[in-house]
Design a protein around this motif. Sequence first.
Motif, PDB file in Angstrom:
ATOM      1  N   THR A   1       0.832  -1.202   0.000  1.00 55.46           N
ATOM      2  CA  THR A   1       0.000   0.000   0.000  1.00 55.46           C
ATOM      3  C   THR A   1       0.868   1.255   0.000  1.00 55.46           C
ATOM      4  N   SER A   2       0.329   2.311  -0.553  1.00 55.58           N
ATOM      5  CA  SER A   2       1.078   3.571  -0.606  1.00 55.58           C
ATOM      6  C   SER A   2       1.266   4.145   0.794  1.00 55.58           C
ATOM      7  N   LYS A   3       2.265   4.948   0.908  1.00 55.52           N
ATOM      8  CA  LYS A   3       2.585   5.620   2.163  1.00 55.52           C
ATOM      9  C   LYS A   3       1.416   6.482   2.630  1.00 55.52           C
ATOM     10  N   GLU A   4       0.715   7.114   1.693  1.00 50.75           N
ATOM     11  CA  GLU A   4      -0.419   7.965   2.044  1.00 50.75           C
ATOM     12  C   GLU A   4      -1.564   7.157   2.651  1.00 50.75           C
ATOM     13  N   GLN A   5      -1.818   5.972   2.104  1.00 52.09           N
ATOM     14  CA  GLN A   5      -2.885   5.122   2.640  1.00 52.09           C
ATOM     15  C   GLN A   5      -2.530   4.622   4.036  1.00 52.09           C
ATOM     16  N   VAL A   6      -1.264   4.302   4.249  1.00 48.90           N
ATOM     17  CA  VAL A   6      -0.819   3.873   5.574  1.00 48.90           C
ATOM     18  C   VAL A   6      -0.989   5.029   6.561  1.00 48.90           C
ATOM     19  N   ARG A   7      -0.599   6.211   6.142  1.00 50.01           N
ATOM     20  CA  ARG A   7      -0.732   7.391   7.008  1.00 50.01           C
ATOM     21  C   ARG A   7      -2.202   7.680   7.311  1.00 50.01           C
ATOM     22  N   ASP A   8      -3.074   7.534   6.319  1.00 51.61           N
ATOM     23  CA  ASP A   8      -4.509   7.747   6.542  1.00 51.61           C
ATOM     24  C   ASP A   8      -5.054   6.787   7.598  1.00 51.61           C
ATOM     25  N   LYS A   9      -4.656   5.521   7.514  1.00 52.76           N
ATOM     26  CA  LYS A   9      -5.119   4.534   8.491  1.00 52.76           C
ATOM     27  C   LYS A   9      -4.605   4.886   9.885  1.00 52.76           C
ATOM     28  N   TYR A  10      -3.345   5.278   9.952  1.00 52.64           N
ATOM     29  CA  TYR A  10      -2.757   5.684  11.227  1.00 52.64           C
ATOM     30  C   TYR A  10      -3.538   6.851  11.832  1.00 52.64           C
ATOM     31  N   ASN A  11      -3.872   7.842  11.014  1.00 53.19           N
ATOM     32  CA  ASN A  11      -4.629   9.004  11.495  1.00 53.19           C
ATOM     33  C   ASN A  11      -6.042   8.627  11.922  1.00 53.19           C
ATOM     34  N   GLN A  12      -6.659   7.662  11.228  1.00 59.91           N
ATOM     35  CA  GLN A  12      -7.989   7.176  11.647  1.00 59.91           C
ATOM     36  C   GLN A  12      -7.911   6.563  13.043  1.00 59.91           C
ATOM     37  N   ILE A  13      -6.890   5.743  13.259  1.00 55.93           N
ATOM     38  CA  ILE A  13      -6.715   5.104  14.572  1.00 55.93           C
ATOM     39  C   ILE A  13      -6.481   6.164  15.641  1.00 55.93           C
ATOM     40  N   LYS A  14      -5.659   7.131  15.330  1.00 52.26           N
ATOM     41  CA  LYS A  14      -5.350   8.199  16.275  1.00 52.26           C
ATOM     42  C   LYS A  14      -6.627   8.959  16.667  1.00 52.26           C
ATOM     43  N   LEU A  15      -7.494   9.204  15.700  1.00 54.54           N
ATOM     44  CA  LEU A  15      -8.751   9.903  15.961  1.00 54.54           C
ATOM     45  C   LEU A  15      -9.660   9.086  16.890  1.00 54.54           C
ATOM     46  N   VAL A  16      -9.779   7.804  16.623  1.00 53.96           N
ATOM     47  CA  VAL A  16     -10.626   6.953  17.466  1.00 53.96           C
ATOM     48  C   VAL A  16     -10.061   6.874  18.882  1.00 53.96           C
ATOM     49  N   LYS A  17      -8.740   6.806  19.010  1.00 56.12           N
ATOM     50  CA  LYS A  17      -8.120   6.793  20.338  1.00 56.12           C
ATOM     51  C   LYS A  17      -8.419   8.078  21.090  1.00 56.12           C
ATOM     52  N   GLN A  18      -8.408   9.195  20.383  1.00 56.75           N
ATOM     53  CA  GLN A  18      -8.728  10.469  21.022  1.00 56.75           C
ATOM     54  C   GLN A  18     -10.194  10.496  21.458  1.00 56.75           C
ATOM     55  N   GLN A  19     -11.070   9.962  20.634  1.00 51.61           N
ATOM     56  CA  GLN A  19     -12.490   9.904  21.000  1.00 51.61           C
ATOM     57  C   GLN A  19     -12.689   9.038  22.238  1.00 51.61           C
ATOM     58  N   LEU A  20     -11.981   7.916  22.308  1.00 50.65           N
ATOM     59  CA  LEU A  20     -12.063   7.041  23.473  1.00 50.65           C
ATOM     60  C   LEU A  20     -11.560   7.759  24.719  1.00 50.65           C
ATOM     61  N   ALA A  21     -10.419   8.428  24.599  1.00 50.81           N
ATOM     62  CA  ALA A  21      -9.866   9.168  25.738  1.00 50.81           C
ATOM     63  C   ALA A  21     -10.827  10.271  26.188  1.00 50.81           C
ATOM     64  N   ASP A  22     -11.476  10.927  25.244  1.00 47.34           N
ATOM     65  CA  ASP A  22     -12.448  11.970  25.587  1.00 47.34           C
ATOM     66  C   ASP A  22     -13.629  11.392  26.364  1.00 47.34           C
ATOM     67  N   THR A  23     -14.124  10.260  25.929  1.00 49.53           N
ATOM     68  CA  THR A  23     -15.237   9.603  26.627  1.00 49.53           C
ATOM     69  C   THR A  23     -14.820   9.221  28.042  1.00 49.53           C
ATOM     70  N   GLN A  24     -13.635   8.664  28.166  1.00 45.75           N
ATOM     71  CA  GLN A  24     -13.146   8.260  29.481  1.00 45.75           C
ATOM     72  C   GLN A  24     -12.955   9.475  30.389  1.00 45.75           C
ATOM     73  N   PHE A  25     -12.465  10.564  29.820  1.00 46.99           N
ATOM     74  CA  PHE A  25     -12.284  11.778  30.601  1.00 46.99           C
ATOM     75  C   PHE A  25     -13.629  12.335  31.057  1.00 46.99           C
ATOM     76  N   GLU A  26     -14.619  12.305  30.184  1.00 46.17           N
ATOM     77  CA  GLU A  26     -15.954  12.773  30.570  1.00 46.17           C
ATOM     78  C   GLU A  26     -16.515  11.926  31.709  1.00 46.17           C
ATOM     79  N   ASN A  27     -16.253  10.619  31.678  1.00 41.97           N
ATOM     80  CA  ASN A  27     -16.668   9.759  32.791  1.00 41.97           C
ATOM     81  C   ASN A  27     -15.990  10.186  34.086  1.00 41.97           C
ATOM     82  N   THR A  28     -14.705  10.472  33.999  1.00 33.12           N
ATOM     83  CA  THR A  28     -13.955  10.907  35.178  1.00 33.12           C
ATOM     84  C   THR A  28     -14.555  12.184  35.747  1.00 33.12           C
ATOM     85  N   LEU A  29     -14.868  13.127  34.878  1.00 32.40           N
ATOM     86  CA  LEU A  29     -15.476  14.382  35.340  1.00 32.40           C
ATOM     87  C   LEU A  29     -16.850  14.146  35.960  1.00 32.40           C
TER      88      LEU A  29
END
Length: 160
Positions: A98-126
């Motif tokens: 796969t092209s480098k751009e497609q690999v980077r896109d997948k990496y960024n998708q994962i990063k976004l979902v991880k941030q969403q998960l962390a946000d949900t967990q933080f809201e629970n903490t609050l």
Amino acid sequence: MLIRRVSILAVAMIALGSTIALAKPTLLSRQVIAQNPTSVTRPNRAKSGGWLKDLNLTSQQLQQIKQIRNQSKQQIAQKSQEIRQGQQELHDLIAGTTSKEQVRDKYNQIKLVKQQLADTQFENTLAIREILNPEQRQKFAERMYKKNSRQNPPPPAQHN
């Protein structure tokens, strides 16, 4: 040709290293994981009766915490599954042609979902923090940071 192969290998190592670094739970995710009991028995939890018992919560507070957990349980499970699946896909993309751009896109998708998960967990903490009295908040914060310092000790001092 050799330079190209070495470059691809270097990119793959960096991408995998970054994925592993992002996969390491943060303070907030550890705290929320501690809120969500699993089938795995934790030795310190079994001895102490868990963090809930340590806070001397009222039955009303316990009920409110249970409700907070239940409200986000499905969303947290879904995001966690998305991350696992995305990491497997990223692994496959890196191993493939796969092209480098497609690999980077997948990496960024994962990063976004991880941030969403962390946000949900933080809201629970609050949300949990809001139902605790000042003494309970102090114990709650101490437990979170004590646990974090055991799992992520500071780096050794560098001597010049």
